[in-house]
Design a protein around this motif. Structure first.
Motif, PDB file in Angstrom:
ATOM      1  N   GLU A  33      23.704  -3.977 -13.347  1.00  0.00           N
ATOM      2  CA  GLU A  33      23.096  -2.703 -12.910  1.00  0.00           C
ATOM      3  C   GLU A  33      21.635  -2.683 -13.356  1.00  0.00           C
ATOM      4  OE1 GLU A  33      23.636   0.155 -11.104  1.00  0.00           O
ATOM      5  OE2 GLU A  33      21.648   0.699 -11.837  1.00  0.00           O
ATOM      6  N   SER A  41      24.611   8.353  -6.880  1.00  0.00           N
ATOM      7  CA  SER A  41      25.636   8.779  -7.846  1.00  0.00           C
ATOM      8  C   SER A  41      25.048   9.594  -8.992  1.00  0.00           C
ATOM      9  CB  SER A  41      26.363   7.550  -8.400  1.00  0.00           C
ATOM     10  OG  SER A  41      26.933   6.807  -7.352  1.00  0.00           O
ATOM     11  N   VAL A 162      19.084  -7.483  -9.832  1.00  0.00           N
ATOM     12  CA  VAL A 162      19.403  -8.723  -9.124  1.00  0.00           C
ATOM     13  C   VAL A 162      18.591  -8.788  -7.829  1.00  0.00           C
ATOM     14  CG1 VAL A 162      21.247 -10.043  -8.016  1.00  0.00           C
ATOM     15  CG2 VAL A 162      21.751  -8.632 -10.027  1.00  0.00           C
ATOM     16  N   GLY A 312      28.838   7.521   1.821  1.00  0.00           N
ATOM     17  CA  GLY A 312      28.324   8.730   2.471  1.00  0.00           C
ATOM     18  C   GLY A 312      28.290   9.932   1.555  1.00  0.00           C
ATOM     19  N   ALA A 316      33.183  10.483  -4.118  1.00  0.00           N
ATOM     20  CA  ALA A 316      34.152  10.726  -5.194  1.00  0.00           C
ATOM     21  C   ALA A 316      35.579  10.586  -4.675  1.00  0.00           C
ATOM     22  CB  ALA A 316      33.927  12.118  -5.789  1.00  0.00           C
TER      23      ALA A 316
HETATM   24  C1  LIG Z   1      22.393  15.402  -2.981  1.00  0.00           C
HETATM   25  C2  LIG Z   1      23.683  14.676  -2.927  1.00  0.00           C
HETATM   26  C3  LIG Z   1      24.851  15.357  -3.202  1.00  0.00           C
HETATM   27  C4  LIG Z   1      26.096  14.685  -3.142  1.00  0.00           C
HETATM   28  N1  LIG Z   1      27.221  15.375  -3.436  1.00  0.00           N
HETATM   29  C5  LIG Z   1      28.411  14.747  -3.381  1.00  0.00           C
HETATM   30  C6  LIG Z   1      29.608  15.453  -3.679  1.00  0.00           C
HETATM   31  O1  LIG Z   1      29.604  16.643  -3.999  1.00  0.00           O
HETATM   32  N2  LIG Z   1      30.783  14.776  -3.612  1.00  0.00           N
HETATM   33  C7  LIG Z   1      30.839  13.451  -3.278  1.00  0.00           C
HETATM   34  O2  LIG Z   1      31.921  12.879  -3.240  1.00  0.00           O
HETATM   35  N3  LIG Z   1      29.707  12.760  -2.984  1.00  0.00           N
HETATM   36  C8  LIG Z   1      28.514  13.382  -3.018  1.00  0.00           C
HETATM   37  N4  LIG Z   1      27.368  12.703  -2.709  1.00  0.00           N
HETATM   38  C9  LIG Z   1      27.516  11.322  -2.218  1.00  0.00           C
HETATM   39  C10 LIG Z   1      27.649  10.315  -3.361  1.00  0.00           C
HETATM   40  O3  LIG Z   1      26.539  10.476  -4.194  1.00  0.00           O
HETATM   41  C11 LIG Z   1      27.702   8.902  -2.792  1.00  0.00           C
HETATM   42  O4  LIG Z   1      28.777   8.771  -1.896  1.00  0.00           O
HETATM   43  C12 LIG Z   1      27.867   7.859  -3.888  1.00  0.00           C
HETATM   44  O5  LIG Z   1      27.139   8.193  -5.028  1.00  0.00           O
HETATM   45  C13 LIG Z   1      27.446   6.485  -3.416  1.00  0.00           C
HETATM   46  O6  LIG Z   1      27.677   5.583  -4.461  1.00  0.00           O
HETATM   47  P1  LIG Z   1      27.189   4.076  -4.372  1.00  0.00           P
HETATM   48  O7  LIG Z   1      27.676   3.413  -5.602  1.00  0.00           O
HETATM   49  O8  LIG Z   1      27.556   3.490  -3.064  1.00  0.00           O
HETATM   50  O9  LIG Z   1      25.588   4.140  -4.354  1.00  0.00           O
HETATM   51  P2  LIG Z   1      24.577   4.501  -5.550  1.00  0.00           P
HETATM   52  O10 LIG Z   1      25.026   5.663  -6.297  1.00  0.00           O
HETATM   53  O11 LIG Z   1      23.222   4.559  -4.951  1.00  0.00           O
HETATM   54  O12 LIG Z   1      24.700   3.269  -6.518  1.00  0.00           O
HETATM   55  C14 LIG Z   1      24.114   2.033  -6.264  1.00  0.00           C
HETATM   56  C15 LIG Z   1      23.808   1.404  -7.608  1.00  0.00           C
HETATM   57  O13 LIG Z   1      23.354   0.074  -7.389  1.00  0.00           O
HETATM   58  C16 LIG Z   1      22.271  -0.189  -8.242  1.00  0.00           C
HETATM   59  N5  LIG Z   1      21.505  -1.261  -7.631  1.00  0.00           N
HETATM   60  C17 LIG Z   1      20.947  -1.281  -6.386  1.00  0.00           C
HETATM   61  N6  LIG Z   1      20.340  -2.454  -6.168  1.00  0.00           N
HETATM   62  C18 LIG Z   1      20.533  -3.199  -7.274  1.00  0.00           C
HETATM   63  C19 LIG Z   1      20.137  -4.515  -7.642  1.00  0.00           C
HETATM   64  N7  LIG Z   1      19.420  -5.271  -6.810  1.00  0.00           N
HETATM   65  N8  LIG Z   1      20.478  -4.986  -8.865  1.00  0.00           N
HETATM   66  C20 LIG Z   1      21.217  -4.204  -9.719  1.00  0.00           C
HETATM   67  N9  LIG Z   1      21.612  -2.948  -9.421  1.00  0.00           N
HETATM   68  C21 LIG Z   1      21.270  -2.455  -8.213  1.00  0.00           C
HETATM   69  C22 LIG Z   1      21.521   1.147  -8.295  1.00  0.00           C
HETATM   70  O14 LIG Z   1      20.698   1.239  -9.431  1.00  0.00           O
HETATM   71  C23 LIG Z   1      22.671   2.139  -8.325  1.00  0.00           C
HETATM   72  O15 LIG Z   1      23.079   2.436  -9.641  1.00  0.00           O
HETATM   73  C24 LIG Z   1      26.129  13.323  -2.787  1.00  0.00           C
HETATM   74  C25 LIG Z   1      24.951  12.639  -2.552  1.00  0.00           C
HETATM   75  C26 LIG Z   1      23.735  13.298  -2.610  1.00  0.00           C
HETATM   76  C27 LIG Z   1      22.472  12.531  -2.364  1.00  0.00           C
END
Ligand SMILES: Cc1cc2nc3c(=O)[nH]c(=O)nc-3n(C[C@H](O)[C@H](O)[C@H](O)COP(=O)(O)OP(=O)(O)OC[C@H]3O[C@@H](n4cnc5c(N)ncnc54)[C@H](O)[C@@H]3O)c2cc1C
Length: 353
Positions: A33, A41, A162, A312, A316
């Motif tokens: 990470e 997130s 990465v 999306g 959660a």
């Molecule tokens: C305003 C807002 C409100 C929301 N409210 C809700 C809600 O109430 N309920 C719900 O279920 N969902 C909600 N969501 C949606 C939820 O946030 C997402 O579905 C979820 O967080 C996506 O998770 P993810 O791990 O795919 O992406 P991310 O959370 O973006 O995680 C990706 C991770 O990868 C890391 N990363 C990226 N590239 C690299 C690299 N090259 N090397 C190392 N690390 C890297 C990043 O630092 C990050 O920590 C909301 C989103 C937003 C924007």
């Protein structure tokens, strides 16, 4: 060289949950990470709500996904000795008589997911009434922190940014990341809406949506439920509440805007009778690929690489079920449903530029 079964890139909701599901299936995992930059997130409210939107639709595959989420988060709570998943009722207030009438027609189909709201406090303007529902809330930052601590204690976590194009070398039996001294049987990209080159999955086409959230202080408001009416208002301890969220598509960045703040404030004023003060404002991009569907699976030509993304606006709830589906596929114990398979997206890649 450190050798593990699977490297997971990204410790958001997707990567964290996948790492747990792989460990539960007996695989050794190393999560990488970058610990900086935007992340959905870190902003997410973590709401898990059975009936959403203007159309009062039952959340997609609720009967399957919700029990999977409850069982998963409770198991991780027990293993980490942390509390981050809370089952609490939510309150939805009708915006107008048309919404109330639509609910009247839909209530039978929604069954025991909903019930009449008998207890709407005077702090809320609710001339058309509302309904209650059994919902839940994941404290996402706490879930991520408890998981990271646990992974660290088990040598399963490393802070590292990465670079997909230069850090990852494919080998006949897996991958090597020479700069980090790591080799593995496979690697899964869980990078959310990450910009930057990805030679393998860069063709996946996002329809991402930026979202903004306020933290507001509402002295005198005593409400333990999440309240929905145009926006949601979610308790955050004491007089603090989080309130959101906006949906905008241009620009896709993590900058809070005056327009986003004004929109949320206006919507909140439409039903909250008490004065409030804005004390925080965050923004991030939701990784939407295929509206409502996650995207996962192995790369068609490089099976040592896989992808988990597209959570999306419902990360959660979606993450536990689909992380387990991917973990089963990676361990040869199951398969990925065609509807969510990343190969469908790579067959129709994003145009250059
Ligand atoms: C305003 C807002 C409100 C929301 N409210 C809700 C809600 O109430 N309920 C719900 O279920 N969902 C909600 N969501 C949606 C939820 O946030 C997402 O579905 C979820 O967080 C996506 O998770 P993810 O791990 O795919 O992406 P991310 O959370 O973006 O995680 C990706 C991770 O990868 C890391 N990363 C990226 N590239 C690299 C690299 N090259 N090397 C190392 N690390 C890297 C990043 O630092 C990050 O920590 C909301 C989103 C937003 C924007």
């Amino acid at each position: 060289m450190t050798r593990v079964d699977v490297v997971v890139v990204g410790q958001g909701l997707a990567g964290t949950t996948l790492a747990w599901q792989l460990r539960r299936r007996g695989r050794s995992v190393l999560v990488l990470e970058r610990e900086a930059g935007p992340s959905a997130s870190r902003v997410a409210a973590g709401l898990v709500t059975p009936v959403t939107g203007k159309r009062l639709a039952r959340s997609w595959r609720w009967d399957e996904l919700f029990p999977a989420a409850v069982a998963f988060y409770q198991a991780v709570e027990a293993e980490t000795d942390a509390a981050f998943f809370h089952r609490r009722p939510a309150l939805r207030l009708f915006a107008d008589p048309a919404e109330r009438d639509a609910f009247g027609r839909r209530a039978g189909a929604l069954g025991d997911l909903v019930r009449p709201a008998a207890d709407i406090p005077p702090a809320f303007a609710a001339p058309h009434g509302g309904f209650g529902m059994d919902a839940a809330r994941l404290d996402v930052p706490r879930y991520l922190a408890a998981s990271r601590d646990h992974f660290r204690r088990h040598a399963a976590y490393l802070a590292a940014d990465v670079a997909p194009s230069s850090d990852i070398a494919l080998t006949p039996d897996g991958v090597r990341l020479p700069r980090l001294g790591v080799e593995a049987g496979g690697l899964v990209f869980c990078r959310g809406f990450a910009t930057g080159a990805d030679p393998w999955f860069g063709g996946v086409r996002f329809h991402a949506a930026k979202g903004e959230v306020l933290t507001v202080c509402v002295p005198g408001l005593s409400e333990g439920r999440v309240v929905h009416r145009g926006v949601w208002l979610a308790p955050a301890g004491g007089d603090l509440f989080r309130c959101g969220a906006t949906y905008t598509w241009d620009p896709l960045d993590a900058e809070p805007t005056a327009a986003g703040r004004a929109e949320i404030e206006d919507r909140l004023r439409a039903f909250l009778r008490l004065p409030f003060e804005v004390v925080g404002h965050d923004a991030a991009v939701r990784p939407v690929v295929d509206a409502g569907f996650p995207v996962l699976g192995r790369h068609p030509d490089c099976p040592q690489l896989a992808y988990f993304n597209g959570l999306g606006s419902k990360g959660a709830m979606l993450a536990p079920f689909f992380a387990d589906q991917l973990a089963a596929a990676l361990t040869g114990e199951g398969g990925v449903e065609p509807a969510v398979d990343v190969r469908r997206h790579l067959a129709n890649p994003r145009p250059p530029g």
